[in-house]
Design a protein around this motif. Structure first.
Motif, PDB file in Angstrom:
ATOM      1  N   ALA A 130      36.808  60.023  28.111  1.00 45.73           N
ATOM      2  CA  ALA A 130      35.911  58.886  27.908  1.00 45.73           C
ATOM      3  C   ALA A 130      36.631  57.679  27.324  1.00 45.73           C
ATOM      4  N   VAL A 131      37.629  57.902  26.468  1.00 45.42           N
ATOM      5  CA  VAL A 131      38.307  56.776  25.821  1.00 45.42           C
ATOM      6  C   VAL A 131      39.123  55.961  26.824  1.00 45.42           C
ATOM      7  N   GLY A 132      40.016  56.621  27.542  1.00 47.41           N
ATOM      8  CA  GLY A 132      40.813  55.907  28.526  1.00 47.41           C
ATOM      9  C   GLY A 132      39.966  55.286  29.616  1.00 47.41           C
ATOM     10  N   LEU A 133      38.930  55.998  30.027  1.00 48.48           N
ATOM     11  CA  LEU A 133      38.080  55.499  31.105  1.00 48.48           C
ATOM     12  C   LEU A 133      37.126  54.414  30.623  1.00 48.48           C
ATOM     13  N   THR A 134      36.835  54.394  29.312  1.00 49.50           N
ATOM     14  CA  THR A 134      36.101  53.255  28.752  1.00 49.50           C
ATOM     15  C   THR A 134      36.904  51.981  28.973  1.00 49.50           C
ATOM     16  N   ALA A 135      38.195  52.050  28.705  1.00 52.75           N
ATOM     17  CA  ALA A 135      39.055  50.893  28.926  1.00 52.75           C
ATOM     18  C   ALA A 135      39.135  50.556  30.410  1.00 52.75           C
ATOM     19  N   TYR A 136      39.329  51.552  31.234  1.00 56.57           N
ATOM     20  CA  TYR A 136      39.533  51.335  32.675  1.00 56.57           C
ATOM     21  C   TYR A 136      38.314  50.689  33.326  1.00 56.57           C
ATOM     22  N   PHE A 137      37.167  51.321  33.220  1.00 55.30           N
ATOM     23  CA  PHE A 137      35.985  50.804  33.908  1.00 55.30           C
ATOM     24  C   PHE A 137      35.446  49.541  33.232  1.00 55.30           C
ATOM     25  N   GLY A 138      35.556  49.475  31.897  1.00 56.05           N
ATOM     26  CA  GLY A 138      35.066  48.293  31.202  1.00 56.05           C
ATOM     27  C   GLY A 138      35.807  47.038  31.591  1.00 56.05           C
ATOM     28  N   LEU A 139      37.105  47.184  31.811  1.00 53.38           N
ATOM     29  CA  LEU A 139      37.895  46.013  32.183  1.00 53.38           C
ATOM     30  C   LEU A 139      37.792  45.741  33.681  1.00 53.38           C
ATOM     31  N   ILE A 140      38.017  46.758  34.495  1.00 55.11           N
ATOM     32  CA  ILE A 140      38.105  46.544  35.938  1.00 55.11           C
ATOM     33  C   ILE A 140      36.736  46.296  36.566  1.00 55.11           C
ATOM     34  N   ASP A 141      35.735  47.089  36.184  1.00 56.06           N
ATOM     35  CA  ASP A 141      34.424  46.982  36.826  1.00 56.06           C
ATOM     36  C   ASP A 141      33.503  45.960  36.165  1.00 56.06           C
ATOM     37  N   VAL A 142      33.604  45.829  34.838  1.00 59.75           N
ATOM     38  CA  VAL A 142      32.677  44.954  34.122  1.00 59.75           C
ATOM     39  C   VAL A 142      33.267  43.557  33.949  1.00 59.75           C
ATOM     40  N   ALA A 143      34.435  43.468  33.358  1.00 58.49           N
ATOM     41  CA  ALA A 143      35.026  42.143  33.081  1.00 58.49           C
ATOM     42  C   ALA A 143      35.608  41.485  34.326  1.00 58.49           C
ATOM     43  N   LYS A 144      36.169  42.301  35.210  1.00 58.48           N
ATOM     44  CA  LYS A 144      36.775  41.803  36.450  1.00 58.48           C
ATOM     45  C   LYS A 144      37.783  40.668  36.196  1.00 58.48           C
ATOM     46  N   PRO A 145      38.820  40.923  35.408  1.00 52.20           N
ATOM     47  CA  PRO A 145      39.796  39.867  35.130  1.00 52.20           C
ATOM     48  C   PRO A 145      40.624  39.503  36.350  1.00 52.20           C
ATOM     49  N   LYS A 146      41.053  38.261  36.381  1.00 53.87           N
ATOM     50  CA  LYS A 146      41.903  37.770  37.477  1.00 53.87           C
ATOM     51  C   LYS A 146      43.314  37.539  36.952  1.00 53.87           C
ATOM     52  N   PRO A 147      44.311  37.694  37.810  1.00 53.40           N
ATOM     53  CA  PRO A 147      45.692  37.425  37.380  1.00 53.40           C
ATOM     54  C   PRO A 147      45.804  36.025  36.780  1.00 53.40           C
ATOM     55  N   GLY A 148      46.508  35.940  35.658  1.00 55.93           N
ATOM     56  CA  GLY A 148      46.706  34.667  34.997  1.00 55.93           C
ATOM     57  C   GLY A 148      45.668  34.344  33.942  1.00 55.93           C
ATOM     58  N   GLU A 149      44.570  35.098  33.884  1.00 54.68           N
ATOM     59  CA  GLU A 149      43.556  34.845  32.871  1.00 54.68           C
ATOM     60  C   GLU A 149      44.014  35.391  31.517  1.00 54.68           C
ATOM     61  N   THR A 150      43.409  34.853  30.467  1.00 58.28           N
ATOM     62  CA  THR A 150      43.718  35.301  29.109  1.00 58.28           C
ATOM     63  C   THR A 150      42.692  36.332  28.670  1.00 58.28           C
ATOM     64  N   LEU A 151      43.195  37.495  28.266  1.00 59.58           N
ATOM     65  CA  LEU A 151      42.373  38.607  27.785  1.00 59.58           C
ATOM     66  C   LEU A 151      42.590  38.753  26.289  1.00 59.58           C
ATOM     67  N   LEU A 152      41.512  38.725  25.521  1.00 57.03           N
ATOM     68  CA  LEU A 152      41.562  38.892  24.070  1.00 57.03           C
ATOM     69  C   LEU A 152      40.904  40.214  23.716  1.00 57.03           C
ATOM     70  N   VAL A 153      41.630  41.079  22.996  1.00 59.56           N
ATOM     71  CA  VAL A 153      41.154  42.417  22.672  1.00 59.56           C
ATOM     72  C   VAL A 153      41.092  42.590  21.160  1.00 59.56           C
ATOM     73  N   SER A 154      39.926  42.975  20.636  1.00 62.47           N
ATOM     74  CA  SER A 154      39.829  43.313  19.211  1.00 62.47           C
ATOM     75  C   SER A 154      39.964  44.825  19.047  1.00 62.47           C
ATOM     76  N   GLY A 155      40.335  45.252  17.832  1.00 64.66           N
ATOM     77  CA  GLY A 155      40.632  46.678  17.655  1.00 64.66           C
ATOM     78  C   GLY A 155      41.736  47.085  18.604  1.00 64.66           C
ATOM     79  N   ALA A 156      42.698  46.191  18.794  1.00 59.27           N
ATOM     80  CA  ALA A 156      43.657  46.334  19.884  1.00 59.27           C
ATOM     81  C   ALA A 156      44.641  47.480  19.706  1.00 59.27           C
ATOM     82  N   ALA A 157      44.862  47.917  18.464  1.00 58.14           N
ATOM     83  CA  ALA A 157      45.785  49.031  18.245  1.00 58.14           C
ATOM     84  C   ALA A 157      45.078  50.380  18.316  1.00 58.14           C
ATOM     85  N   GLY A 158      43.760  50.362  18.483  1.00 60.02           N
ATOM     86  CA  GLY A 158      43.000  51.599  18.597  1.00 60.02           C
ATOM     87  C   GLY A 158      43.149  52.216  19.975  1.00 60.02           C
ATOM     88  N   ALA A 159      42.509  53.357  20.152  1.00 61.39           N
ATOM     89  CA  ALA A 159      42.665  54.103  21.396  1.00 61.39           C
ATOM     90  C   ALA A 159      42.163  53.322  22.603  1.00 61.39           C
TER      91      ALA A 159
END
Length: 340
Positions: A130-159
C-alpha cells in the motif's frame, strides 16, 4: 506456537498514544473456520493511518473496536486452511492486525503473493504494498504530472514521500522535498535524487514559504501532501496557476486533540488549483499492475525503497511511535515471525 499474542487497543488515545492505551495478551491460536483460513503474520505495516483508526470518529474505515487488536496490513503464511482457495504454506498479503495469527475468509482482502519476486517478504508492505502504491497511483493517476513541472512533496523523507519524489524524477519533474532535520534533507538529495530539500524545523509559516519560493520561484505545479498544519499552509502560498494538490495525509495533526486545519485556502481559489482527497483503497484491484512496475524500477536501480524493520510484537508500541518522533528511516515494518 501454542499461543496467539495480540496487541489490543485498550482505550482510545487522547492526543499522543501512551503505553496504557494498549495491552499485549495471549490467547489460543484460532482454528480455521468453514470456508476460511488462518494466517501466521510474519511482517506488519506500521502507518500513520492506524492512529486515525484508534479514534471513535467518522473515517473511511470504522474505528478499531476497544479490546480488538490494532488493525494492520500484514504479510504472512497460511498456517491452517478450510478452503480450497488457500493452501497451507501459501504466502498472503492482507488487512489483518498486530497479532501472531489472524483469521481470514476467502473472498476478503487477502491475496496470494509470490515472495520469489522480492528480496524480502516485507517488500509487499513497502515498495509493492500500500505504501509504494500510494505513491505510484497518487502521482501517476491522480496528479498526472508532466515532464518539466515542479513537484513539491511534504514528509518527503518518509516512506510515501521518498517514493513520490523518485517517481516524479522518473516522470521528468523537478522535485523539491520538505523534511525535518539536516540528515533527512541530505538523504533526499544523496539517496533519493531530489533536486532540492527544505528543512521545516524551527521555521514559521512565513519563513518556510519564503524558502519554498526561493526553490520554486514559479510555484509548485503539483503538491503531494502528507503533513498538513504549518507546512501545508506554507505550501499553499506557493501554488502555480492550475496546480494540483494530492491530499494523502496530515500526520502533523493526527495526535492533536483539536485539529488546526489549513488557513491559506484562499490561494487555491486565486490560483485556480485543484485539491484531491486521495485514498489508496480505491486502487486495490490494480495492485498487481502497479507492483510490477515498481519492482521493475527497483531492478533497474531507478527506485530506492528503504525499510526500517523493527522486531517483536512485544515492541509494537515503541515501534509505532517512531512514526511520530521522526525516528524511522524508511518504511516502518514490524517483524513478528520468520514464517512456518
Amino acid at each position: 506456537m501454542t499461543v496467539n499474542r495480540r496487541f489490543l487497543l485498550a482505550r482510545r488515545p487522547h492526543g499522543t498514544p501512551v503505553p496504557e492505551d494498549f495491552s499485549l495478551v495471549e490467547e489460543a491460536v484460532p482454528l480455521a473456520p468453514e470456508g476460511g483460513f488462518v494466517v501466521r503474520n510474519c511482517y506488519a505495516s506500521l502507518d500513520p493511518a492506524q492512529r486515525g483508526w484508534m479514534d471513535d470518529a467518522p473515517s473511511y474505515m470504522p474505528p478499531i473496536p476497544l479490546g480488538d487488536p490494532v488493525r494492520a496490513s500484514t504479510i504472512g503464511v497460511v498456517a491452517a486452511s478450510n478452503t480450497p482457495d488457500f493452501a497451507v504454506g501459501d504466502w498472503v498479503m492482507g488487512l489483518n492486525a498486530l497479532e501472531d495469527y489472524s483469521v481470514n475468509v476467502a473472498g476478503g482482502f487477502t491475496m496470494k503473493v509470490d515472495t520469489g519476486l522480492v528480496d524480502s517478504p516485507s517488500r509487499f508492505l513497502s515498495a509493492m504494498g500500500a505504501v509504494g502504491l500510494t505513491a505510484y497511483f497518487g502521482l501517476i493517476d491522480v496528479a498526472k504530472p508532466k515532464p518539466g513541472e515542479t513537484l513539491l512533496v511534504s514528509g518527503a523523507a518518509g516512506a510515501v514521500g521518498s517514493a513520490v519524489g523518485q517517481i516524479g524524477k522518473i516522470l521528468g519533474c523537478r522535485v523539491i522535498g520538505i523534511a525535518g532535520g539536516p540528515d533527512k534533507c541530505r538523504r533526499l538529495i544523496d539517496d533519493y535524487g531530489f533536486d532540492a530539500a527544505i528543512d521545516y524545523k524551527g521555521k514559521s509559516v512565513t519563513q518556510l514559504a519564503a524558502e519554498i519560493r526561493q526553490a520554486a520561484p514559479d510555484g509548485a505545479d503539483v503538491i503531494f501532501e502528507n503533513v498538513g498544519g504549518d507546512v501545508f499552509d506554507a505550501e499553499l502560498l506557493n501554488l502555480a496557476k492550475h496546480a494540483r494538490i494530492v491530499l494523502c495525509g496530515l500526520i502533523s495533526e493526527y495526535n492533536s486533540p483539536e485539529k488546526v486545519g489549513a488557513r491559506n485556502l484562499w490561494s487555491i481559489l486565486t490560483q485556480q488549483a485543484t485539491l484531491y482527497g486521495y485514498l489508496i483503497m480505491d486502487y486495490a484491484p490494480r495492485f498487481a499492475e502497479g507492483g510490477a512496475i515498481m519492482a521493475e524500477w527497483m531492478a533497474q536501480g531507478r527506485l530506492r525503497i528503504d525499510e526500517d524493520v523493527q522486531t517483536g510484537l512485544e515492541n509494537a508500541y515503541d515501534a509505532f511511535m517512531r512514526l511520530f518522533t521522526g525516528a524511522n528511516t524508511g518504511k516502518l515494518v514490524l517483524k513478528i515471525a520468520d514464517g512456518l
